[in-house]
Design an enzyme around this catalytic site. Sequence first.
Site, short mmCIF file in Angstrom:
data_model
loop_
_atom_site.label_atom_id
_atom_site.label_comp_id
_atom_site.label_asym_id
_atom_site.label_seq_id
_atom_site.Cartn_x
_atom_site.Cartn_y
_atom_site.Cartn_z
N GLU A 55 0.87 -1.18 0.00
CA GLU A 55 0.00 0.00 0.00
C GLU A 55 0.90 1.23 0.00
O GLU A 55 1.80 1.34 0.82
CB GLU A 55 -0.90 0.01 1.24
CG GLU A 55 -1.87 1.18 1.26
CD GLU A 55 -2.79 1.16 2.47
OE1 GLU A 55 -3.62 2.08 2.58
OE2 GLU A 55 -2.66 0.25 3.31
N ARG A 281 5.92 -13.04 9.48
CA ARG A 281 6.50 -11.76 9.09
C ARG A 281 7.84 -11.56 9.80
O ARG A 281 8.16 -12.24 10.77
CB ARG A 281 5.55 -10.60 9.42
CG ARG A 281 5.28 -10.43 10.90
CD ARG A 281 4.31 -9.27 11.14
NE ARG A 281 4.93 -8.00 10.85
CZ ARG A 281 4.26 -6.84 10.83
NH1 ARG A 281 2.96 -6.83 11.04
NH2 ARG A 281 4.88 -5.72 10.58
N LYS A 291 3.60 1.03 10.22
CA LYS A 291 3.70 2.25 9.40
C LYS A 291 3.14 3.45 10.14
O LYS A 291 3.64 4.57 9.98
CB LYS A 291 2.94 2.05 8.08
CG LYS A 291 3.72 1.31 7.02
CD LYS A 291 2.97 1.38 5.70
CE LYS A 291 3.67 0.61 4.61
NZ LYS A 291 2.89 0.64 3.35
#
Length: 579
Positions: A55, A281, A291
């Site tokens: 994104e 992850r 983020k």
Amino acid sequence: MSVESNTSAESPNDRSEAQPGAETTHGAPNFLRNQIRDEIESGQATTIVTRFPPEPNGFLHIGHAKSIWVNFGLAEQFGGRCHLRFDDTNPAKEEQAYIDAIQEDIRWLGYEWSGAVRFASDYFDQLYAWAQHLVREGKAYVDDLSPEEIREYRGTLTEPGRPSPYRDRGVEENLDLLERMRLGEFEEGSKVLRARIDMAAPNINLRDPILYRIRHAHHHQTGDKWKIYPSYDFTHGQSDAIEGITHSLCTLEFEDHRPLYEWFLAHLPVPAKPRQTEFARMNVNHTVTSKRKLKLLVDRNVVDGWDDPRMPTISGLRRRGYTPASLRKFCDMTGVSRAANVVDIAMLHFAIRSDLEDNAPRAMCVLNPLKVVLTNLPADHDEVFEVPGHPAREDMGTRRLPLTREIWIDREDFMEEPPKKFFRLAPGKEVRLRNGYVIRCDEVIKGDGGEIDALHCSVDFDTLGKNPEGRKVKGVIHWVSAEHGVPVEVRLYDNLFLEEAPDRDKDADFLDHLNPDSLVTVQGIAEPALADAEPEARYQFERVGYFCADRHACRDGKLVFNRTVGLKDSWAKIQKKQG
């Protein structure tokens, strides 16, 4: 969404980096590699097509580097393709600057996507047509509940949800309302389009998830065409299907979304049926990779932008001096599994240190200068030592070190009253100048306040390239000619956070764990060879650490070096003890 997950010329010091697809495993498990190999050998899979779908609402971080390595690396290894697709479904938080930075990071890491850059917005027309299809099939409806009411009706992990009072609207009414939503007739938050699945499903993601929200926002790709934007869950699987993705590789937080991913593919006339597989992850201690939190650090000026060398962003690591090869090696060392874990940041340091040990030319730089006068050299003495650019790399040539009557040494290499095992310089003691002579401290010169201003030392001229006769000199120190040395600004970076898990406590502010000494700036003196250092050139400052010429600050004759990592290898020591 996001899977936690300027084309530029590489620095001259990147010359030895292998092609990205050529890495070999360091013994770390990679279940995805094994799984795909088995699929190919059994004939279950032929062409492998993966995708990296970030994104564009911030810069990529170390976790994304792992996802890039997984998706691009597996595609390369098995002769497939990897697409770059921006998940641009939330225009309020997205910027072209992020799109540009993401592309630059991927290319800098050594990868190239297949075909043109893709955007989820490329498929908005098709996604809207499929939303209408679900409405016609009685599998989607327009809901007038507020966001708060939707959360309330959804239920909890232990209690089923309740159906919305608008759940049984007729097909024609739903189609009309959906079209009017698209045209912008309603206010934001007043209506949503939801899938009609199962409000009592144990998996909350299946309790009539939202497909479209009203957003009166200008989109960086589609302009003002759309007043509604699809959710990540509705966009992701269908975009994969349109592109013919065979392996949708996501991190574990998307595991609970997989049943929804599969539900959409089963109930829509999609051209392909990709399969989602999850892996753990990348989590590294002493960092945060949210983020939102990284953006907070930038917005509050805690750091100097997204590429501040203390940030765990790819651009920050690059500016600090990390190489593409070191990040790829780090990803390979940590392996790919389904077990969530936290990687010690010392392993990241090991990856770059081992790369630069082999590939960074050597130089000398004094960070805390103390003047030394070599009293038995004449004032005009200007002797030059020609020494290797790298002790094991003939291809790096040689460099010239001028020795003059006055030189600089580091203050830490002198002690007036040294302890027993201090093997550096002290009154009446000897040390060897790196690549040069043995010198003896004869006199300490102090100022009016008692501070040490200089040392008067004498040179033993019979010690160049050989040991002095009749005595042992254990210490070796680095130095720089006072006449020929070049002034440099050196930024000593350390971990941004003191705590190993700065955001572990959800009731505390992660900013409370900031390291006040994460950046210390000093004015040093470097050997003259560094006067021509190009931005992003990497060096080992002998006896000090590895440093990189700052890609932004080294301009107009100014030299600024960022500390990448020290010389000590704590992770290797830990591994040796455990082994």
